[in-house]
Design a protein around this motif. Structure first.
Motif, PDB file in Angstrom:
ATOM      1  N   LEU A 236      16.355   8.985  -3.011  1.00  0.00           N
ATOM      2  CA  LEU A 236      16.517   7.449  -2.544  1.00  0.00           C
ATOM      3  C   LEU A 236      17.616   6.911  -3.261  1.00  0.00           C
ATOM      4  O   LEU A 236      17.597   5.820  -3.145  1.00  0.00           O
ATOM      5  N   GLY A 237      18.802   7.726  -3.569  1.00  0.00           N
ATOM      6  CA  GLY A 237      19.908   7.196  -4.193  1.00  0.00           C
ATOM      7  C   GLY A 237      20.615   6.107  -3.394  1.00  0.00           C
ATOM      8  O   GLY A 237      21.028   5.272  -3.966  1.00  0.00           O
ATOM      9  N   ARG A 238      20.619   6.613  -2.162  1.00  0.00           N
ATOM     10  CA  ARG A 238      21.583   5.724  -1.431  1.00  0.00           C
ATOM     11  C   ARG A 238      20.552   4.166  -1.038  1.00  0.00           C
ATOM     12  O   ARG A 238      21.527   3.306  -1.031  1.00  0.00           O
ATOM     13  N   GLU A 239      19.532   4.289  -1.180  1.00  0.00           N
ATOM     14  CA  GLU A 239      18.637   2.927  -0.965  1.00  0.00           C
ATOM     15  C   GLU A 239      18.667   2.307  -2.313  1.00  0.00           C
ATOM     16  O   GLU A 239      17.990   1.214  -2.378  1.00  0.00           O
ATOM     17  N   GLN A 240      18.964   2.867  -3.489  1.00  0.00           N
ATOM     18  CA  GLN A 240      19.002   2.215  -4.606  1.00  0.00           C
ATOM     19  C   GLN A 240      17.473   2.006  -4.946  1.00  0.00           C
ATOM     20  O   GLN A 240      17.213   0.747  -5.444  1.00  0.00           O
ATOM     21  N   ALA A 241      16.808   2.846  -4.795  1.00  0.00           N
ATOM     22  CA  ALA A 241      15.287   2.476  -4.978  1.00  0.00           C
ATOM     23  C   ALA A 241      14.570   3.669  -5.677  1.00  0.00           C
ATOM     24  O   ALA A 241      15.008   4.953  -5.384  1.00  0.00           O
ATOM     25  N   HIS A 242      13.360   3.558  -6.163  1.00  0.00           N
ATOM     26  CA  HIS A 242      12.511   4.674  -6.629  1.00  0.00           C
ATOM     27  C   HIS A 242      11.399   5.192  -5.476  1.00  0.00           C
ATOM     28  O   HIS A 242      11.147   6.186  -5.409  1.00  0.00           O
ATOM     29  N   GLY A 243      11.180   4.003  -4.819  1.00  0.00           N
ATOM     30  CA  GLY A 243      10.093   4.137  -4.088  1.00  0.00           C
ATOM     31  C   GLY A 243      10.280   3.042  -2.887  1.00  0.00           C
ATOM     32  O   GLY A 243      10.848   2.048  -2.817  1.00  0.00           O
ATOM     33  N   ILE A 244       9.712   3.448  -1.567  1.00  0.00           N
ATOM     34  CA  ILE A 244       9.801   2.523  -0.477  1.00  0.00           C
ATOM     35  C   ILE A 244       8.363   2.662   0.167  1.00  0.00           C
ATOM     36  O   ILE A 244       7.978   3.705   0.484  1.00  0.00           O
ATOM     37  N   ALA A 245       7.957   1.268   0.646  1.00  0.00           N
ATOM     38  CA  ALA A 245       6.541   1.319   1.280  1.00  0.00           C
ATOM     39  C   ALA A 245       6.693   0.679   2.801  1.00  0.00           C
ATOM     40  O   ALA A 245       7.398  -0.405   2.686  1.00  0.00           O
ATOM     41  N   GLU A 246       6.693   1.434   3.878  1.00  0.00           N
ATOM     42  CA  GLU A 246       6.753   0.900   5.116  1.00  0.00           C
ATOM     43  C   GLU A 246       5.347   0.269   5.587  1.00  0.00           C
ATOM     44  O   GLU A 246       4.346   0.867   5.258  1.00  0.00           O
ATOM     45  N   SER A 247       5.461  -0.582   6.299  1.00  0.00           N
ATOM     46  CA  SER A 247       4.383  -1.402   6.892  1.00  0.00           C
ATOM     47  C   SER A 247       3.367  -0.375   7.921  1.00  0.00           C
ATOM     48  O   SER A 247       2.182  -0.609   7.951  1.00  0.00           O
ATOM     49  N   ASP A 248       4.088   0.677   8.208  1.00  0.00           N
ATOM     50  CA  ASP A 248       3.246   1.546   9.106  1.00  0.00           C
ATOM     51  C   ASP A 248       2.437   2.539   8.413  1.00  0.00           C
ATOM     52  O   ASP A 248       1.797   3.479   8.799  1.00  0.00           O
ATOM     53  N   GLY A 249       2.638   2.594   7.035  1.00  0.00           N
ATOM     54  CA  GLY A 249       1.768   3.366   6.042  1.00  0.00           C
ATOM     55  C   GLY A 249       2.417   4.617   5.600  1.00  0.00           C
ATOM     56  O   GLY A 249       2.049   5.507   4.905  1.00  0.00           O
ATOM     57  N   VAL A 250       3.840   4.694   5.709  1.00  0.00           N
ATOM     58  CA  VAL A 250       4.647   5.540   4.936  1.00  0.00           C
ATOM     59  C   VAL A 250       5.115   5.185   4.002  1.00  0.00           C
ATOM     60  O   VAL A 250       5.629   4.015   3.858  1.00  0.00           O
ATOM     61  N   VAL A 251       4.963   6.047   2.951  1.00  0.00           N
ATOM     62  CA  VAL A 251       5.719   5.624   1.517  1.00  0.00           C
ATOM     63  C   VAL A 251       6.598   6.830   1.336  1.00  0.00           C
ATOM     64  O   VAL A 251       6.460   8.013   1.245  1.00  0.00           O
TER      65      VAL A 251
END
Length: 89
Positions: free
Chosen positions: A10-25
């Motif tokens: 997730l380097g491009r997103e500059q995040a360690h994690g992302i949670a999407e409202s559809d239940g995908v983490v």
């Protein structure tokens, strides 16, 4: 809600994690150990508590991470023999 965890860089997103409202983490695949546990808990808490602000999510996920880590929980055993409290495995 059904939750799916996907590990990817997730380097491009500059995040360690992302949670999407559809239940995908999404969890950065380079994370290991205690930090991986912290971020997984953090992103799952976003899905379970969507009205909580970021500060609250951080506080709760770090607290849970510290407790679970102190109790010896690690990513080792993949057995799935004993059902959870809701009867699922």
């Amino acid at each position: 809600m059904k939750i799916k965890v996907i590990y990817k860089k997730l380097g491009r997103e500059q995040a360690h994690g992302i949670a999407e409202s559809d239940g995908v983490v999404y969890i950065d695949s380079r994370l290991k150990g205690k930090k991986l546990l912290e971020i997984l808990l953090h992103e799952l808490m976003h899905l379970q508590n969507p009205l909580d602000d970021e500060e609250t999510i951080i506080e709760k996920s770090v607290t849970l991470c510290k407790i679970l880590w102190k109790e010896g929980y690690r990513r080792v055993d993949n057995s799935n023999d004993t059902p959870l409290q809701d009867g699922s495995k």
